[in-house]
Design a protein around this motif. Structure first.
Motif, PDB file in Angstrom:
ATOM      1  N   ARG A  67      82.522   3.682  65.857  1.00  0.00           N
ATOM      2  CA  ARG A  67      82.135   4.763  66.767  1.00  0.00           C
ATOM      3  C   ARG A  67      80.941   4.328  67.613  1.00  0.00           C
ATOM      4  NH1 ARG A  67      83.550  10.238  64.501  1.00  0.00           N
ATOM      5  NH2 ARG A  67      81.513  10.915  65.248  1.00  0.00           N
ATOM      6  N   PRO A  68      80.775   4.914  68.808  1.00  0.00           N
ATOM      7  CA  PRO A  68      79.624   4.556  69.640  1.00  0.00           C
ATOM      8  C   PRO A  68      78.324   4.955  68.949  1.00  0.00           C
ATOM      9  CG  PRO A  68      80.907   6.326  70.666  1.00  0.00           C
ATOM     10  CD  PRO A  68      81.632   5.897  69.432  1.00  0.00           C
ATOM     11  N   THR A  69      77.424   3.998  68.871  1.00  0.00           N
ATOM     12  CA  THR A  69      76.193   4.150  68.108  1.00  0.00           C
ATOM     13  C   THR A  69      75.042   3.543  68.887  1.00  0.00           C
ATOM     14  OG1 THR A  69      77.482   3.959  66.067  1.00  0.00           O
ATOM     15  CG2 THR A  69      75.126   3.550  65.881  1.00  0.00           C
ATOM     16  N   ILE A  70      73.846   4.056  68.639  1.00  0.00           N
ATOM     17  CA  ILE A  70      72.645   3.366  69.113  1.00  0.00           C
ATOM     18  C   ILE A  70      71.815   3.044  67.882  1.00  0.00           C
ATOM     19  CG2 ILE A  70      72.572   4.378  71.414  1.00  0.00           C
ATOM     20  CD1 ILE A  70      70.374   6.262  70.405  1.00  0.00           C
ATOM     21  N   LEU A  71      71.069   1.973  67.958  1.00  0.00           N
ATOM     22  CA  LEU A  71      70.206   1.587  66.851  1.00  0.00           C
ATOM     23  C   LEU A  71      68.777   1.557  67.356  1.00  0.00           C
ATOM     24  CD1 LEU A  71      70.940   0.166  63.807  1.00  0.00           C
ATOM     25  CD2 LEU A  71      69.222  -1.279  64.837  1.00  0.00           C
ATOM     26  N   MET A  72      67.913   2.229  66.621  1.00  0.00           N
ATOM     27  CA  MET A  72      66.486   2.220  66.925  1.00  0.00           C
ATOM     28  C   MET A  72      65.828   1.248  65.981  1.00  0.00           C
ATOM     29  SD  MET A  72      65.758   6.234  67.374  1.00  0.00           S
ATOM     30  CE  MET A  72      66.519   7.144  68.689  1.00  0.00           C
ATOM     31  N   THR A  73      64.855   0.509  66.484  1.00  0.00           N
ATOM     32  CA  THR A  73      64.168  -0.463  65.634  1.00  0.00           C
ATOM     33  C   THR A  73      62.669  -0.250  65.670  1.00  0.00           C
ATOM     34  OG1 THR A  73      63.931  -2.085  67.403  1.00  0.00           O
ATOM     35  CG2 THR A  73      65.936  -2.224  66.058  1.00  0.00           C
ATOM     36  N   ALA A  74      62.025  -0.759  64.640  1.00  0.00           N
ATOM     37  CA  ALA A  74      60.568  -0.789  64.554  1.00  0.00           C
ATOM     38  C   ALA A  74      60.193  -2.059  63.792  1.00  0.00           C
ATOM     39  CB  ALA A  74      60.040   0.440  63.834  1.00  0.00           C
ATOM     40  N   PRO A  75      59.468  -2.982  64.431  1.00  0.00           N
ATOM     41  CA  PRO A  75      59.077  -4.203  63.727  1.00  0.00           C
ATOM     42  C   PRO A  75      57.992  -3.904  62.694  1.00  0.00           C
ATOM     43  CG  PRO A  75      58.153  -4.172  65.938  1.00  0.00           C
ATOM     44  CD  PRO A  75      59.013  -2.958  65.813  1.00  0.00           C
ATOM     45  N   ILE A  76      58.017  -4.689  61.631  1.00  0.00           N
ATOM     46  CA  ILE A  76      57.004  -4.566  60.576  1.00  0.00           C
ATOM     47  C   ILE A  76      56.273  -5.909  60.508  1.00  0.00           C
ATOM     48  CG2 ILE A  76      56.593  -4.147  58.121  1.00  0.00           C
ATOM     49  CD1 ILE A  76      59.305  -2.590  58.128  1.00  0.00           C
ATOM     50  N   TYR A  77      54.964  -5.868  60.688  1.00  0.00           N
ATOM     51  CA  TYR A  77      54.157  -7.088  60.736  1.00  0.00           C
ATOM     52  C   TYR A  77      53.236  -7.199  59.526  1.00  0.00           C
ATOM     53  CZ  TYR A  77      55.624  -7.512  65.575  1.00  0.00           C
ATOM     54  OH  TYR A  77      56.369  -7.647  66.718  1.00  0.00           O
ATOM     55  N   ALA A  78      52.998  -8.443  59.112  1.00  0.00           N
ATOM     56  CA  ALA A  78      52.011  -8.733  58.072  1.00  0.00           C
ATOM     57  C   ALA A  78      50.624  -8.614  58.694  1.00  0.00           C
ATOM     58  CB  ALA A  78      52.240 -10.135  57.513  1.00  0.00           C
ATOM     59  N   ALA A  79      49.606  -8.630  57.847  1.00  0.00           N
ATOM     60  CA  ALA A  79      48.227  -8.532  58.328  1.00  0.00           C
ATOM     61  C   ALA A  79      47.879  -9.682  59.268  1.00  0.00           C
ATOM     62  CB  ALA A  79      47.267  -8.493  57.142  1.00  0.00           C
ATOM     63  N   ASP A  80      48.515 -10.836  59.064  1.00  0.00           N
ATOM     64  CA  ASP A  80      48.221 -11.992  59.914  1.00  0.00           C
ATOM     65  C   ASP A  80      49.029 -11.991  61.220  1.00  0.00           C
ATOM     66  OD1 ASP A  80      50.762 -12.652  59.037  1.00  0.00           O
ATOM     67  OD2 ASP A  80      50.164 -14.482  57.995  1.00  0.00           O
ATOM     68  N   GLY A  81      49.805 -10.930  61.473  1.00  0.00           N
ATOM     69  CA  GLY A  81      50.563 -10.824  62.711  1.00  0.00           C
ATOM     70  C   GLY A  81      51.970 -11.397  62.654  1.00  0.00           C
ATOM     71  N   ARG A  82      52.348 -11.926  61.511  1.00  0.00           N
ATOM     72  CA  ARG A  82      53.674 -12.508  61.331  1.00  0.00           C
ATOM     73  C   ARG A  82      54.696 -11.389  61.124  1.00  0.00           C
ATOM     74  NH1 ARG A  82      55.540 -13.681  56.214  1.00  0.00           N
ATOM     75  NH2 ARG A  82      53.436 -13.286  55.492  1.00  0.00           N
ATOM     76  N   LEU A  83      55.884 -11.545  61.744  1.00  0.00           N
ATOM     77  CA  LEU A  83      56.952 -10.560  61.594  1.00  0.00           C
ATOM     78  C   LEU A  83      57.522 -10.651  60.181  1.00  0.00           C
ATOM     79  CD1 LEU A  83      58.788  -8.423  62.978  1.00  0.00           C
ATOM     80  CD2 LEU A  83      60.317 -10.317  63.583  1.00  0.00           C
ATOM     81  N   LEU A  84      57.440  -9.543  59.430  1.00  0.00           N
ATOM     82  CA  LEU A  84      57.979  -9.499  58.066  1.00  0.00           C
ATOM     83  C   LEU A  84      59.426  -9.011  58.042  1.00  0.00           C
ATOM     84  CD1 LEU A  84      55.061  -7.881  56.044  1.00  0.00           C
ATOM     85  CD2 LEU A  84      55.845 -10.242  55.934  1.00  0.00           C
ATOM     86  N   ALA A  85      59.686  -7.993  58.858  1.00  0.00           N
ATOM     87  CA  ALA A  85      61.020  -7.383  58.855  1.00  0.00           C
ATOM     88  C   ALA A  85      61.149  -6.499  60.087  1.00  0.00           C
ATOM     89  CB  ALA A  85      61.228  -6.555  57.594  1.00  0.00           C
ATOM     90  N   ILE A  86      62.353  -6.051  60.292  1.00  0.00           N
ATOM     91  CA  ILE A  86      62.624  -5.056  61.327  1.00  0.00           C
ATOM     92  C   ILE A  86      63.345  -3.909  60.647  1.00  0.00           C
ATOM     93  CG2 ILE A  86      63.888  -4.546  63.447  1.00  0.00           C
ATOM     94  CD1 ILE A  86      63.615  -7.539  64.170  1.00  0.00           C
ATOM     95  N   MET A  87      62.794  -2.726  60.827  1.00  0.00           N
ATOM     96  CA  MET A  87      63.443  -1.543  60.266  1.00  0.00           C
ATOM     97  C   MET A  87      64.306  -0.931  61.356  1.00  0.00           C
ATOM     98  SD  MET A  87      61.615   1.559  58.295  1.00  0.00           S
ATOM     99  CE  MET A  87      62.557   2.645  57.264  1.00  0.00           C
ATOM    100  N   GLY A  88      65.503  -0.492  60.978  1.00  0.00           N
ATOM    101  CA  GLY A  88      66.409   0.105  61.951  1.00  0.00           C
ATOM    102  C   GLY A  88      67.015   1.393  61.444  1.00  0.00           C
ATOM    103  N   GLY A  89      67.376   2.234  62.399  1.00  0.00           N
ATOM    104  CA  GLY A  89      68.067   3.480  62.085  1.00  0.00           C
ATOM    105  C   GLY A  89      69.171   3.691  63.102  1.00  0.00           C
ATOM    106  N   ALA A  90      70.366   3.995  62.615  1.00  0.00           N
ATOM    107  CA  ALA A  90      71.527   4.155  63.495  1.00  0.00           C
ATOM    108  C   ALA A  90      71.834   5.628  63.725  1.00  0.00           C
ATOM    109  CB  ALA A  90      72.745   3.471  62.882  1.00  0.00           C
ATOM    110  N   LEU A  91      72.137   5.947  64.983  1.00  0.00           N
ATOM    111  CA  LEU A  91      72.538   7.303  65.362  1.00  0.00           C
ATOM    112  C   LEU A  91      73.940   7.250  65.973  1.00  0.00           C
ATOM    113  CD1 LEU A  91      69.294   8.643  67.062  1.00  0.00           C
ATOM    114  CD2 LEU A  91      70.271   9.410  64.915  1.00  0.00           C
TER     115      LEU A  91
END
Length: 190
Positions: A155-179
């Motif tokens: 089905r047609p979906t959009i995904l919203m994301t929010a990056p999660i960073y460590a204290a040193d600025g390194r990307l740890l993960a990306i959180m997503g939610g689908a609508l």
């Protein structure tokens, strides 16, 4: 006889004149009301669509802000242990009600780390080709994708994301939610 003939001519002329005036008035009235009705319908449709667009924009903003807030609160030690991350993601009751089509944690490389609800055989699925992943990594900011067919339902979906960073600025993960856009359309129209 001449009087009768003049009388008939005047009567005929007056009738013809009144017929012309009434015809022109009827045509003018019809044109005016047609224009006004078309204008009224245009304005009503514009108002209705504007209201729907505002409602959709508000819903999307609220959903995205909820996702960003949850991502900011994510404990960083989760990203080493999938089972703890799964339990944490399943416990986000507020997100569950907003993102009924799914909540996700992606690795910095774009692989599916965990999803809720969990489906068998999907962990580790490479989704780095998706627009939402590429834009989030490129900009380093939360992102709302363009519509795409869901890999789960089609089905047609959009995904919203929010990056999660460590204290040193390194990307740890990306959180997503689908609508699911079809579900949103039903919600907005009702």
């Amino acid at each position: 006889m001449a009087f009768s003939s003049i009388k008939k001519r005047i009567l005929f002329s007056v009738a013809l004149f009144l017929g012309a005036v009434l015809s022109l008035t009827a045509i003018g009235t019809y044109a005016y009301f047609r224009h006004e009705t078309t204008h009224l319908i245009h304005n009503q449709q514009y108002s209705m669509l504007s209201g729907l667009a505002t409602g959709l924009d508000d819903k999307l903003s609220t959903a995205h802000n909820s996702l960003i807030t949850a991502a900011a609160a994510a404990p960083h030690e989760l990203f080493n242990e999938p089972e703890k991350a799964q339990k944490w993601l399943d416990g986000r009751v507020g997100l569950k009600s907003i993102f009924a089509s799914g909540r996700f944690l992606f690795t910095p490389a774009g692989k599916l780390f965990v999803e809720s609800p969990q489906l068998p055989g999907r962990r580790g699925l490479d989704l780095s080709f998706r627009e939402h992943y590429k834009k989030t990594v490129a900009t380093g900011k939360p992102y709302i994708s363009l519509p795409y067919p869901s890999s789960k339902s089609g089905r047609p979906t959009i995904l919203m994301t929010a990056p999660i960073y460590a204290a040193d600025g390194r990307l740890l993960a990306i959180m997503g939610g689908a609508l699911d856009l079809l579900s949103m359309a039903v919600f907005l129209v009702s």
